[in-house]
Write a protein that holds these residues in place. Structure first.
Motif, mmCIF file in Angstrom:
data_model
loop_
_atom_site.group_PDB
_atom_site.id
_atom_site.type_symbol
_atom_site.label_atom_id
_atom_site.label_comp_id
_atom_site.label_asym_id
_atom_site.label_seq_id
_atom_site.Cartn_x
_atom_site.Cartn_y
_atom_site.Cartn_z
ATOM 1 N N GLY A 14 -14.509 -15.433 12.976
ATOM 2 C CA GLY A 14 -14.824 -15.615 11.424
ATOM 3 C C GLY A 14 -15.151 -14.554 10.574
ATOM 4 N N ASP A 15 -15.543 -13.666 11.359
ATOM 5 C CA ASP A 15 -16.416 -12.382 10.698
ATOM 6 C C ASP A 15 -15.487 -11.514 9.811
ATOM 7 O OD1 ASP A 15 -18.897 -13.066 11.689
ATOM 8 O OD2 ASP A 15 -18.962 -11.627 13.197
ATOM 9 N N THR A 16 -15.990 -10.710 9.250
ATOM 10 C CA THR A 16 -15.162 -9.616 8.263
ATOM 11 C C THR A 16 -15.538 -8.152 8.367
ATOM 12 O OG1 THR A 16 -14.836 -11.274 6.481
ATOM 13 C CG2 THR A 16 -14.806 -8.777 5.981
ATOM 14 N N ILE A 17 -14.563 -7.404 8.795
ATOM 15 C CA ILE A 17 -14.802 -5.990 9.278
ATOM 16 C C ILE A 17 -14.926 -5.136 7.968
ATOM 17 C CG2 ILE A 17 -14.165 -4.115 10.511
ATOM 18 C CD1 ILE A 17 -14.991 -6.322 12.399
ATOM 19 N N TYR A 18 -15.569 -4.416 7.340
ATOM 20 C CA TYR A 18 -15.484 -3.701 6.187
ATOM 21 C C TYR A 18 -15.438 -2.132 6.487
ATOM 22 C CZ TYR A 18 -17.339 -7.776 3.516
ATOM 23 O OH TYR A 18 -17.826 -8.936 2.919
ATOM 24 N N ILE A 19 -14.348 -1.548 6.136
ATOM 25 C CA ILE A 19 -13.982 -0.309 6.340
ATOM 26 C C ILE A 19 -13.868 0.563 4.916
ATOM 27 C CG2 ILE A 19 -12.008 1.041 7.644
ATOM 28 C CD1 ILE A 19 -11.073 -1.755 8.672
ATOM 29 N N PRO A 20 -14.554 1.813 4.917
ATOM 30 C CA PRO A 20 -14.721 2.506 3.867
ATOM 31 C C PRO A 20 -13.330 3.280 3.839
ATOM 32 C CG PRO A 20 -16.756 2.589 4.805
ATOM 33 C CD PRO A 20 -15.874 1.666 5.734
ATOM 34 N N ALA A 21 -12.966 3.858 2.548
ATOM 35 C CA ALA A 21 -11.894 4.738 2.662
ATOM 36 C C ALA A 21 -11.805 6.030 3.381
ATOM 37 C CB ALA A 21 -11.731 5.406 1.249
ATOM 38 N N THR A 47 -10.965 -10.728 9.692
ATOM 39 C CA THR A 47 -10.648 -10.158 8.345
ATOM 40 C C THR A 47 -10.935 -8.837 8.542
ATOM 41 O OG1 THR A 47 -10.662 -12.295 7.163
ATOM 42 C CG2 THR A 47 -10.463 -10.108 5.871
ATOM 43 N N LEU A 48 -10.029 -7.862 8.323
ATOM 44 C CA LEU A 48 -10.360 -6.381 8.337
ATOM 45 C C LEU A 48 -9.819 -6.073 6.804
ATOM 46 C CD1 LEU A 48 -9.815 -6.998 11.259
ATOM 47 C CD2 LEU A 48 -9.100 -4.534 11.251
ATOM 48 N N THR A 49 -10.976 -5.385 6.031
ATOM 49 C CA THR A 49 -10.767 -5.105 4.752
ATOM 50 C C THR A 49 -11.269 -3.810 4.282
ATOM 51 O OG1 THR A 49 -11.193 -6.050 2.248
ATOM 52 C CG2 THR A 49 -12.801 -6.190 3.843
ATOM 53 N N SER A 50 -10.683 -3.230 3.267
ATOM 54 C CA SER A 50 -11.195 -1.924 2.879
ATOM 55 C C SER A 50 -12.682 -2.151 1.898
ATOM 56 C CB SER A 50 -10.258 -1.271 1.673
ATOM 57 O OG SER A 50 -9.871 -1.931 0.641
ATOM 58 N N SER A 51 -13.489 -1.258 1.947
ATOM 59 C CA SER A 51 -14.639 -1.605 1.398
ATOM 60 C C SER A 51 -15.225 -0.521 0.689
ATOM 61 C CB SER A 51 -15.634 -2.044 2.585
ATOM 62 O OG SER A 51 -16.239 -0.838 3.262
ATOM 63 N N SER A 52 -16.530 -0.510 0.084
ATOM 64 C CA SER A 52 -17.143 0.570 -0.572
ATOM 65 C C SER A 52 -17.731 1.330 0.648
ATOM 66 C CB SER A 52 -18.337 -0.092 -1.266
ATOM 67 O OG SER A 52 -19.244 -0.948 -0.334
ATOM 68 N N LEU A 74 -1.043 -13.508 11.601
ATOM 69 C CA LEU A 74 -1.077 -12.325 10.810
ATOM 70 C C LEU A 74 -0.918 -12.428 9.296
ATOM 71 C CD1 LEU A 74 -1.431 -9.335 10.912
ATOM 72 C CD2 LEU A 74 0.949 -8.964 11.007
ATOM 73 N N VAL A 75 -1.788 -12.311 8.713
ATOM 74 C CA VAL A 75 -1.756 -12.306 7.235
ATOM 75 C C VAL A 75 -1.989 -10.792 6.557
ATOM 76 C CG1 VAL A 75 -2.662 -13.250 4.911
ATOM 77 C CG2 VAL A 75 -2.759 -14.740 7.364
ATOM 78 N N LEU A 76 -0.922 -10.483 5.969
ATOM 79 C CA LEU A 76 -0.803 -8.927 5.290
ATOM 80 C C LEU A 76 -1.238 -9.405 3.737
ATOM 81 C CD1 LEU A 76 2.043 -7.505 6.895
ATOM 82 C CD2 LEU A 76 -0.311 -7.349 7.760
ATOM 83 N N ASP A 77 -2.243 -8.751 3.336
ATOM 84 C CA ASP A 77 -2.844 -9.147 1.914
ATOM 85 C C ASP A 77 -2.824 -7.740 1.249
ATOM 86 O OD1 ASP A 77 -4.191 -9.647 -0.284
ATOM 87 O OD2 ASP A 77 -5.602 -11.045 0.438
ATOM 88 N N ASP A 78 -2.084 -7.235 0.559
ATOM 89 C CA ASP A 78 -1.983 -6.301 -0.354
ATOM 90 C C ASP A 78 -2.018 -5.115 0.850
ATOM 91 O OD1 ASP A 78 -1.589 -4.236 -2.138
ATOM 92 O OD2 ASP A 78 -3.732 -4.389 -2.736
ATOM 93 N N THR A 79 -1.325 -5.161 2.055
ATOM 94 C CA THR A 79 -1.501 -3.919 3.155
ATOM 95 C C THR A 79 0.112 -3.411 3.253
ATOM 96 O OG1 THR A 79 -3.210 -5.324 4.176
ATOM 97 C CG2 THR A 79 -1.815 -3.973 5.569
ATOM 98 N N GLN A 80 -0.039 -2.383 3.658
ATOM 99 C CA GLN A 80 1.553 -1.571 3.798
ATOM 100 C C GLN A 80 1.518 -1.096 5.337
ATOM 101 O OE1 GLN A 80 -0.607 -0.692 0.836
ATOM 102 N NE2 GLN A 80 0.900 -2.218 -0.080
ATOM 103 N N LEU A 81 2.611 -1.293 6.039
ATOM 104 C CA LEU A 81 3.135 -0.732 7.361
ATOM 105 C C LEU A 81 4.051 0.040 7.331
ATOM 106 C CD1 LEU A 81 1.471 -3.752 7.518
ATOM 107 C CD2 LEU A 81 2.782 -3.917 9.781
ATOM 108 N N ALA A 82 3.793 1.319 7.688
ATOM 109 C CA ALA A 82 4.852 2.301 7.684
ATOM 110 C C ALA A 82 5.000 3.013 9.272
ATOM 111 C CB ALA A 82 4.554 3.433 6.803
ATOM 112 N N PHE A 83 5.966 3.898 9.578
ATOM 113 C CA PHE A 83 6.335 4.465 10.578
ATOM 114 C C PHE A 83 5.928 3.945 11.961
ATOM 115 C CE2 PHE A 83 5.028 7.068 7.121
ATOM 116 C CZ PHE A 83 6.242 7.509 6.711
ATOM 117 N N GLY A 84 6.410 2.924 12.219
ATOM 118 C CA GLY A 84 6.400 2.014 13.455
ATOM 119 C C GLY A 84 7.522 2.154 14.270
#
Length: 199
Positions: free
Chosen positions: A74-81, A96-101, A164-174
């Motif tokens: 249930g936790d969220t991982i916050y990942i900066p640019a 949930t893994l999300t981009s963050s401040s 798996l839920v992809l929310d505004d996420t891109q996958l490439a070069f697999g």
């Protein structure tokens, strides 16, 4: 070679001085008191930094993998640019893994390629970047996964019963040697809010 101190190294914050050195090998300021010391330096030419946060607290983990290991369901991982060169491996709990401040305290969209998770084509059997298992639901929000190689699921493998839920996420070069260049889905995959898969 790689002369960077790992985030679990016993060399963290073990020196009381650095002979006047104010920057490390990456031109980052010294000292960086990872363990909360007072003007303590890491042994060697590197200062370890923390980049990833958990549940909106200040950044406290050196890698996404470290934060996943510490997280509870249930936790969220916050990942900066930035670009994170690591294979996340098995995720067997709802996360949930999300981009963050930059301070990891606020979920924040960093743009289409702002937070990149790059597995650097490290070979895997299940999921070149992520293996979603154990009936977990994993949400990836505002992220970019790339350069994964596996037998099944070049970037992501989703086991039966998992989601798996992809929310505004891109996958490439697999790349997969058997099935699923980007995703091998034996469970459920949802793509929402402009998510894309590129070859």
């Amino acid at each position: 070679g790689n002369y960077h101190i790992s985030r679990s190294s016993p060399a963290l914050d073990m020196c009381s001085g650095a002979n006047g050195t104010i920057e490390d090998i990456d031109n980052e300021a010294r000292p960086n008191d990872v363990l909360g010391g007072i003007n303590t330096f890491d042994a060697g030419a590197d200062e370890a930094y923390v980049f990833v946060g958990l549940n909106g607290a200040d950044c406290g983990y050196g890698t996404i993998t470290d934060a996943i290991a510490a997280a509870s369901a249930g936790d969220t991982i916050y990942i900066p640019a930035g670009t994170y060169v690591e294979r996340l491996g098995v995720i067997d709990k709802d996360l949930t893994l999300t981009s963050s401040s930059n301070d990891c305290t606020t979920a924040e969209d960093q743009g289409i390629y702002g937070v990149a998770i790059d597995a650097n084509d490290a070979a895997a059997t299940w999921g070149g970047v992520i293996d979603v298992s154990s009936a977990a639901t994993v949400t990836l929000r505002n992220l970019y996964l790339r350069d994964g190689t596996a037998t099944y699921g070049g970037l992501v493998y989703v086991t039966g019963g998992s989601t798996l839920v992809l929310d505004d996420t891109q996958l490439a070069f697999g790349s997969a040697t058997a099935f699923g260049g980007a995703i091998r889905n034996n469970g459920t995959t949802e793509m929402i809010n402009g998510s894309f898969i590129f070859s």
